[in-house]
Motif scaffolding. Structure first.
Motif, PDB file in Angstrom:
ATOM      1  N   TYR A   1       0.853  -1.173   0.000  1.00  0.00           N
ATOM      2  CA  TYR A   1       0.000   0.000   0.000  1.00  0.00           C
ATOM      3  C   TYR A   1       0.891   1.225   0.000  1.00  0.00           C
TER       4      TYR A   1
ATOM      5  N   TYR B   1     -12.203  -3.908  14.410  1.00  0.00           N
ATOM      6  CA  TYR B   1     -12.640  -4.306  13.095  1.00  0.00           C
ATOM      7  C   TYR B   1     -13.934  -5.119  13.201  1.00  0.00           C
TER       8      TYR B   1
ATOM      9  N   GLY C   1      -8.133  -5.559  -2.761  1.00  0.00           N
ATOM     10  CA  GLY C   1      -7.466  -5.010  -1.599  1.00  0.00           C
ATOM     11  C   GLY C   1      -8.405  -4.210  -0.719  1.00  0.00           C
ATOM     12  N   TYR C   2      -7.829  -3.445   0.174  1.00  0.00           N
ATOM     13  CA  TYR C   2      -8.579  -2.585   1.061  1.00  0.00           C
ATOM     14  C   TYR C   2      -8.795  -1.227   0.395  1.00  0.00           C
TER      15      TYR C   2
ATOM     16  N   PHE D   1      -9.560   2.663   1.639  1.00  0.00           N
ATOM     17  CA  PHE D   1      -9.565   3.518   2.823  1.00  0.00           C
ATOM     18  C   PHE D   1     -10.357   4.788   2.570  1.00  0.00           C
ATOM     19  N   GLY D   2     -10.975   5.269   3.647  1.00  0.00           N
ATOM     20  CA  GLY D   2     -11.629   6.559   3.585  1.00  0.00           C
ATOM     21  C   GLY D   2     -10.613   7.691   3.623  1.00  0.00           C
TER      22      GLY D   2
ATOM     23  N   HIS E   1      -0.744  -6.929  -4.630  1.00  0.00           N
ATOM     24  CA  HIS E   1      -0.468  -7.995  -3.673  1.00  0.00           C
ATOM     25  C   HIS E   1      -0.163  -9.283  -4.423  1.00  0.00           C
TER      26      HIS E   1
ATOM     27  N   TYR F   1      -4.311   0.996  -2.097  1.00  0.00           N
ATOM     28  CA  TYR F   1      -3.846  -0.323  -2.512  1.00  0.00           C
ATOM     29  C   TYR F   1      -2.959  -0.191  -3.747  1.00  0.00           C
TER      30      TYR F   1
ATOM     31  N   THR G   1     -13.077  -3.966   2.921  1.00  0.00           N
ATOM     32  CA  THR G   1     -12.520  -4.918   1.985  1.00  0.00           C
ATOM     33  C   THR G   1     -13.503  -6.060   1.795  1.00  0.00           C
ATOM     34  N   THR G   2     -13.272  -6.794   0.771  1.00  0.00           N
ATOM     35  CA  THR G   2     -14.042  -7.996   0.527  1.00  0.00           C
ATOM     36  C   THR G   2     -13.070  -9.064   0.049  1.00  0.00           C
ATOM     37  N   LEU G   3     -13.482 -10.268   0.083  1.00  0.00           N
ATOM     38  CA  LEU G   3     -12.605 -11.311  -0.406  1.00  0.00           C
ATOM     39  C   LEU G   3     -12.395 -11.109  -1.894  1.00  0.00           C
ATOM     40  N   GLY G   4     -11.152 -11.067  -2.314  1.00  0.00           N
ATOM     41  CA  GLY G   4     -10.915 -10.842  -3.737  1.00  0.00           C
ATOM     42  C   GLY G   4      -9.629 -10.100  -3.994  1.00  0.00           C
ATOM     43  N   VAL G   5      -9.502  -9.550  -5.158  1.00  0.00           N
ATOM     44  CA  VAL G   5      -8.238  -8.989  -5.593  1.00  0.00           C
ATOM     45  C   VAL G   5      -8.145  -7.469  -5.466  1.00  0.00           C
TER      46      VAL G   5
ATOM     47  N   TYR H   1     -16.265  -6.742   5.469  1.00  0.00           N
ATOM     48  CA  TYR H   1     -15.237  -6.401   6.438  1.00  0.00           C
ATOM     49  C   TYR H   1     -15.020  -4.883   6.515  1.00  0.00           C
TER      50      TYR H   1
ATOM     51  N   TYR I   1     -12.924  -1.735   9.041  1.00  0.00           N
ATOM     52  CA  TYR I   1     -11.834  -1.565  10.000  1.00  0.00           C
ATOM     53  C   TYR I   1     -11.727  -0.099  10.405  1.00  0.00           C
TER      54      TYR I   1
END
Lengths: 110, 112
Positions: free
Chosen positions: A36, B48, B100-101, B103-104, A49, A46, B94-98, B31, B33
């Protein structure tokens, strides 16, 4: 959580490639390697990864050592906008919580 | 940006007062955080959530509580604000997948 080690700071000239190293000697077989970056006064963003194989996307490339104990984020042509703090983070799963270190501050000079 | 909004963006409050920060998402991500960031430091995880009414503590949870009664909202509450809680607070989804996170933009909180 496995830890990562990054240089505190690096410098580059605009339009040159940048290789940002990250050591993670205690990585486990299921840990993902995340990168990141955080531009000034913004939230982290991001970058990329990977798990085992090298990865490419529109922003950067991620080169992962064969033993997975280190990785390198490659910016192919640095721009002034790439000046940021870059964080290398390991997670136990693709949606596992991110634990940040202090990262590498990249300066890009015109 | 990417369906995540933090409010307020800035707040100044007095020591001992309660404060609630809101994170709102339109992505239906499971998800969420809360992090804080202090000068010269990376982000530190506060709490989280991995679903409605499912929350857990992070690295620096003392003095903070959270609630998630709807998928889209994750609230961070400082029951009695202290000067040591002056910081920039970031929410992430985030969610499961590619992808990533995400951010606000952060909430800058000053406790005087």
């Amino acid at each position: 959580d496995a830890k990562t080690t990054q240089p505190n700071s690096m410098e580059s000239n605009e339009e040159e490639p940048v290789h940002l190293p990250c050591n993670h000697s205690t990585i486990s077989g299921t840990d993902y390697i995340h990168w990141y970056r955080q531009l000034p006064s913004q939230g982290p963003e991001y970058v990329i990864h990977g798990l085992t194989s090298n990865v490419n996307n529109r922003m950067a490339s991620l080169a992962i050592a064969e033993d997975r104990k280190s990785s390198t984020l490659i910016l192919h042509r640095a721009t002034l906008r790439d000046a940021a703090v870059y964080y290398c983070i390991l997670t136990g799963g693709i949606a596992d919580k991110l634990i940040f270190g202090t990262g590498t501050r990249l300066q890009v000079f015109p | 940006d990417a369906g995540i909004t933090q409010s307020p963006r800035h707040k100044v409050t007095e020591t001992g007062t309660p404060v609630t920060l809101r994170c709102h998402q339109t992505e239906n991500h499971r998800y969420m955080y809360w992090y804080r960031q202090d000068p010269g430091h990376g982000l530190r995880l506060i709490h989280y959530s991995y679903g409605v009414k499912d929350t857990d503590k992070g690295e620096v949870s003392d003095g903070y509580s959270v609630s998630r009664s709807k998928t889209e909202d994750f609230l961070l509450t400082l029951e009695s604000a202290t000067s040591s809680q002056t910081s920039v607070y970031f929410c992430a989804i985030t969610t499961l997948g590619v992808l990533g996170y995400t951010f606000g933009s952060g909430t800058r909180l000053t406790v005087v």
